[in-house]
Each structure stands twice: as structure tokens, then as C-alpha cells.
Design a protein around this motif. Sequence first.
Motif, PDB file in Angstrom:
ATOM      1  N   GLY A   1       0.826  -1.089  -0.001  1.00  0.00           N
ATOM      2  CA  GLY A   1       0.081  -0.098   0.074  1.00  0.00           C
ATOM      3  C   GLY A   1       0.815   1.235   0.045  1.00  0.00           C
ATOM      4  N   ASN A   2       0.666   2.185   0.847  1.00  0.00           N
ATOM      5  CA  ASN A   2       1.336   3.320   1.043  1.00  0.00           C
ATOM      6  C   ASN A   2       2.797   3.252   1.395  1.00  0.00           C
ATOM      7  N   SER A   3       3.091   1.887   1.839  1.00  0.00           N
ATOM      8  CA  SER A   3       4.534   1.964   2.116  1.00  0.00           C
ATOM      9  C   SER A   3       5.400   1.195   0.987  1.00  0.00           C
ATOM     10  N   SER A   4       4.678   0.909  -0.200  1.00  0.00           N
ATOM     11  CA  SER A   4       5.370   0.247  -1.307  1.00  0.00           C
ATOM     12  C   SER A   4       5.969   1.261  -2.132  1.00  0.00           C
ATOM     13  N   SER A   5       6.876   0.584  -2.987  1.00  0.00           N
ATOM     14  CA  SER A   5       7.686   1.583  -4.018  1.00  0.00           C
ATOM     15  C   SER A   5       6.782   2.207  -4.881  1.00  0.00           C
ATOM     16  N   GLU A   6       5.481   1.937  -5.037  1.00  0.00           N
ATOM     17  CA  GLU A   6       4.643   2.940  -5.783  1.00  0.00           C
ATOM     18  C   GLU A   6       4.401   4.365  -5.123  1.00  0.00           C
ATOM     19  N   VAL A   7       4.367   4.275  -3.906  1.00  0.00           N
ATOM     20  CA  VAL A   7       4.176   5.500  -2.948  1.00  0.00           C
ATOM     21  C   VAL A   7       5.358   6.024  -2.170  1.00  0.00           C
ATOM     22  N   ARG A   8       5.938   5.059  -1.321  1.00  0.00           N
ATOM     23  CA  ARG A   8       7.178   5.348  -0.627  1.00  0.00           C
ATOM     24  C   ARG A   8       7.132   6.273   0.620  1.00  0.00           C
ATOM     25  N   LEU A   9       5.853   5.853   1.396  1.00  0.00           N
ATOM     26  CA  LEU A   9       5.687   6.467   2.449  1.00  0.00           C
ATOM     27  C   LEU A   9       6.564   5.595   3.566  1.00  0.00           C
TER      28      LEU A   9
END
Length: 759
Positions: free
Chosen positions: A55-63
Motif C-alpha cells: 500500500g502506502n509503504s510500497s515502492s509505488e508510494v514510498r511513505l
Amino acid sequence: MRIEHAEAKRITKQVSLSADLAITGGGLAGLCCAITAARKGIKVVLVQDRPVLGGNSSSEVRLWVLGATSHMGNNNRWAREGGVINEILIENAFRNQESNPLIFDTILLEKIVEEKNITLLLNTAVHELEKSVTGRIERLKAFCSQNSTTYLIEAPLFCDASGDGITAFLAGASFRMGAESQHEFGEKFAPSEEYGELLGHSLYFYTKDTGLPVKFIPPSFALSDITEIPRYKQFSATDSGCSLWWIEYGGRLDTVHDTELIKWELWKVVYGVWNHIKNSGDFPDAENLTLEWVGTIPGKRESRRFEGDYMLKQQDVIEQKIFDDVVAYGGWSIDLHPADGVFSEKPGCNQWHSKGIYGIPYRCYYSKDVPNLYIAGRLMSTTHVAFGSSRVMGTCAHGGQAIGMAAVLCKKHGALPIEIGKKHIKELQQELLKCGQSLPGIALRDEKDLMQIATEIIGESLKLGELPNDGIWLRLIHSSAQMLPVAPGKMMQLTVQLKTTKPTSLTVQLRNSSKNFNHTPDVILEEQHFDLLTGEQVLVLDFNTTFSEHCYAFVSFLKNEEVEIASTTRLVTGIVSVFNSTSPAVSNYGKQSSSTDIGVEEFEFWCPGRKPMGQNIAMKIEPAIDLFNAYNLINGIHRPVASPNAWVAPLDSDVAQLLVRWSTKQSISRIDFSFDCDYDHPMENVLMRQPYAVQPYCASDIEIYSGDQFVGEIRNNHQAMATVCLGEPVVTDELKFVVKNENKQSPVSLFEIRCYEEQ
């Protein structure tokens, strides 16, 4: 060759799957739910609409993943979430000290594919479901865009961890969107209409120094007038990734259905900002920089919140309400953002902290309308204000783990989610504790643990009579305190070494917390004043305070830049120094104080320095602190709270022995261990480099003997939990454990040992 002639209509390939638990959403809440359930033996289908997990921790978002630790910027000591999410963050620190988001992706994927009970469907979106006449969900329909396949997924239990709540929405579950008024729940921090009712989305970018000048020609859709962003002067050439969390937009829109519109607006901002940095002439240090990565999907903060049998509210967070059915905890600030985001004249966030962590009840994690539906992650049942704290990923993952274990008990007892809370909540709590999930106010009491009936647990333990001076001097540019665990009785006498550049005075306070399980030093017990001479000198602190319960005392040396105090590099489990400094990233300016009554408390922040900084204050302690004995291994608490709760060997011991005896012979097949992997460290998974691959307090090796017979071992450990399966049961009335810590800064320590007859 394959030839198919024209037909009136075709359907996609269909595949039927069945499981004990079907989870929608592969963010950290869904992922930790799936792993927890699968490890306990139930079949799981995990449906993720993206090509990667996290989710938001993935490399797509990087949070970065954060929770109760809040960047170490609040008073929540030893508060990092336990269980699967802890395992993941520790593994990332071990493998990925540079915090590469692509490596983090692989760690998440590995954790899922290693579980044989999980069927993972990536790039697969739920779009329809079927319900029974009883109101239960019977089947999900999900489509994979990559293999053009429709999946029909049947299960007795469903968990929606999808962020926007597609399964819960299609199932007709009650939900809310936007902020509640102040009077509905009595929340004084409920936002005004001017501030806005929803948190927006964010999009980040990364840069790279090429070593040569790089030009940038912005796309035509880039924001042309950077002054439309009131905070444009905050941009710098060095910021990247989620440090740009405040590039936010969309809080005035429908954060479900307008997501693509919001994304385009954020792209306009990002490319407009980069154009400003590259071409305005105000950032000469950006000459060799190029855009390395820009997010293609926004990180969402808020959309639908679904209603359970309880809604967490502001007062629960601030007052740290005690819940009988607690299954998770939070500790991030109540963190609300102006709905206009980057286009707002207001500050990017409005954060207010509680004095410690708060519990989250089981009733927040299932739908009050759909009998077999769990709601995880940011879908959980909260008000908008409480959601400002509970929405962060560490907290969401913690709740996901609780749901995974609850699903296991649903199968075991043939029960629905609501029945687990009414009939089996204590069993659920104990099972979570056994998996490493700390719960406020609850200790593990496992009747099957043979350690509980041991007649002797013998191991030389630390009597902390001194934190030795290593020749390091700490200047009191901030008020500084040494946290020391105390037992009922009189406060110890302390001797410290100081040096000054000229005659001056120093104020020393003895403090503790108004709640012994907190670590906010909001009670001043004593204050002493000392006149100091020039040069090095010894200060003896003799306090009159008597404590009535176990707690942490704060020996606080108030700010005086003319004074330096001797420090030490020695690190001891359950011992830490803290500083009344600031951490603006989490709205910590030394003291929390509101000019209006918004239902929060006033107190000071005393926080540790980040490793490898943050040394302890050197001192002699009389009488020595004797709270590190081996019986802590069976007290059911595996982290410091009001006491260290650990067996710690003497200060200079990198190898130590522990002997466990029983009055009769026991058949032992499995031994579980809990290690100190520094629950104070947030372990942000991206952007910030990890100071250690293996945490300094963590025991690395254990050898196990029955009498003189070697029966098992752990080698090169870096995790918080480990299990040794002995193969053939060992029948013995005595076990010996030889424990080693490779890190010379810290003595051997363990939080817990449990022994079982069965595998």
C-alpha cells in the motif's frame, strides 16, 4: 495455431477459489492479517489490486511506516508495534540499511509467498459480491487485468483492508465520510467547516545527482505559477520522498471517486515545483539534479470509515481509556490536515499528542451490519478526529494482526466476529501476546508454558550500580534526563561528574509520570539547586522521595550551556536518556500547549537521541538497581513498561548462562524466545538510513543443553522472536541456556523464554 470464430458474447476465464478467510487489500494491514492467520493454519486468499504489496509503504508510494513511536518525537518509550509488522521492520533494517523502497517490496512479497496457506492475487480488483439472505457475504468477484481472469472467491469470513473499503461498501456496511461535529461525540478538536472534513492525498518525488548539469523542460500541464502554493518558499533542492508529505490535495473532493482528478492536480504541483527548483535560479545546488522518480498513484489518507460496535473517539486517545477487549494500540498524534492541502494558507498539519499509547478495542474491527466482515486499516471504526491518529500504517498493521488471529478463533469455535468479542476475547488477547503483539495492561499467562512451573530460574543478573564514564561529555544545551527504573521504596543516591567553564548554578529535578505505565515526566517530585565551581567536580544527588509502585524516575538536569555532564556509550535494556529538545516534524516544540480548549493535555516532551547518539548519563547508583533478574523471563511482558521486564546479565557480559530447573522431569519439544530489538527505534523503512543492521541489545546466539547434552541452538539472530524445535522431545528436569551478544556495547539480555511439550 488457435482460431476462434465470432460469437455473440464471451466471458473472461473464471477461476473459483475457496478459503477460510478472504482479504481485500494488500497494504500492511491486509498483509499482516494474512500472515498472522496463515501461520496459525487457516487458508487465506489475499486480493491486491496493485502489482506490489504494502500500500502506502510500497515502492509505488514510498511513505515510511510509522506508528506509536512517532519518529521518536513523543514520550512513547519502547512503543514500536510488535508481531508481524515488527518482524518486517527488523528484517528491513537487517537487509536494507539504505532504506531502498524496492528492497522493502521484496521483503513484503517474500513474507507472503513463504506462507503455504496464502493464495496471493496481484493486479486483481474486487468489483462485485454476493450475499446470503442472512446478510453474510458469500462470494467475491475479482478481475485480474494481467491475465484477464475473473476470480470467484468463497469464504466464511471476509476482511476488507482495501483503504477505500470496496468489499464493505458493496456489502452495504454502514460507513461515514467526513468529520463529525463537536457535539456528536463531545470531541473538542473536531474541525470547522473552514478547516475541512477530509484529509487529502499526497504524491512524492525522488531526485538524483548526476554529477553533470541537467536541464528540465516542464510538461505543459505543470503548475505555471508556483505562488499559488502558499508554502512554496518551504521547498528546497534537498527534500525528496515522503519528507514532502505536505504536497497534499483533495480534501474538498470525493477522495474515492475523484482520486484520478486529485492525482492529476498533484502531478501538476510536483512538476511545477520541480520546474521552480530547476529554473527559478533560487536553487543553485539543484544544477546537477534530475528527477529520478515521481509517484504514479497518490498516497491516500482518508476516505470511508466503516462503523463497528464501537467508534474510537478523541477522548479515548487523549485519556488512554482502558478497554477490556483491547487487541491493538496506537500512539501517533491526532494529526489532522487542512482540506485544501498544499493550497491552504494554514500549516500543513495540526498534531496533538497524548501522554502515552492508547488501546484500541476489538469492537472497532468488525462491521456492525455485515456479520462475517472484518474492517482493517484505515477503514476501522473511528471518528474523524481519532482517525487522525489511528490511520498510520504501524497502527493499521497492528489491528490487521488482531483480525488475523480473531479469524483463526472464528474457525476454531465456529463463531462469527461479534461472538469472539463476547465469548473468547481473553483467548484472543493471549494468542496475540504469544505472537509478540504487546497489549496495554495485559500480560501473557500461558498455562501450557512449562517455564511457569519451573522451581528455579538461575542466572547472574545485572545489579546496576554504575553507568561508567567513557570520557564523553554532554553539554546541557537542552534539559537532559536519565530514565531509571525504580521499585517501591526510597529513591537511590546518585553521583555524577560535571565540568563547567565558569561558576554557575544547576537545577536538578526528580520526576515521574502520573501513570506508571507512561513515560511522560509530568510530575515533579523534588527539585534541588547546586552552585558549581569552574572545572570538573562531583555532584551527589540524595533524594527524599519514596515510590509506592514500580515506575520510571527521571533524573533531570535542567538546561545550562555552561555545564557538561559525563556520559557513557554503554547500552542497557530498559535504560535510556531523554532530552527536552524539539522535533518539529511531529509538532514537538518542547512542550505541548494549546491556546484554546481543544480537549488535549499540556505537558513537556522528553525524547531520546537517535542511535548511535543518545548516550546514557554516567553515574554511580547506591543502592544498585536490582530489577533485571531472571524471573522477568516469565512475567508475561516482553518490553519495558513500568520496569525493564528483562533478564539482563552483568554490564560487561557478552556471554551469560541461565539455568532452569523443575521438580520433576518435563518433556520439552519447543522453546520460544523474545529478544530486545530496541522497541524505541521507529525503524522508518524508507528515506532514513538504519544505524544498525542488528540492534545492539539483541542477543545473537543461544546454545541449549540438557545437563551436558547439547540439544539445540540459535545462531546469528537479529529478530525479536525465535523458536527452537527440538525434533525428538527432550525429557529433563534441567535446561541450560548459554546466551551471547555480539555487540560489546550492550550486555546479554532476554525478555522471555517459553517451553512447550508439543511442537
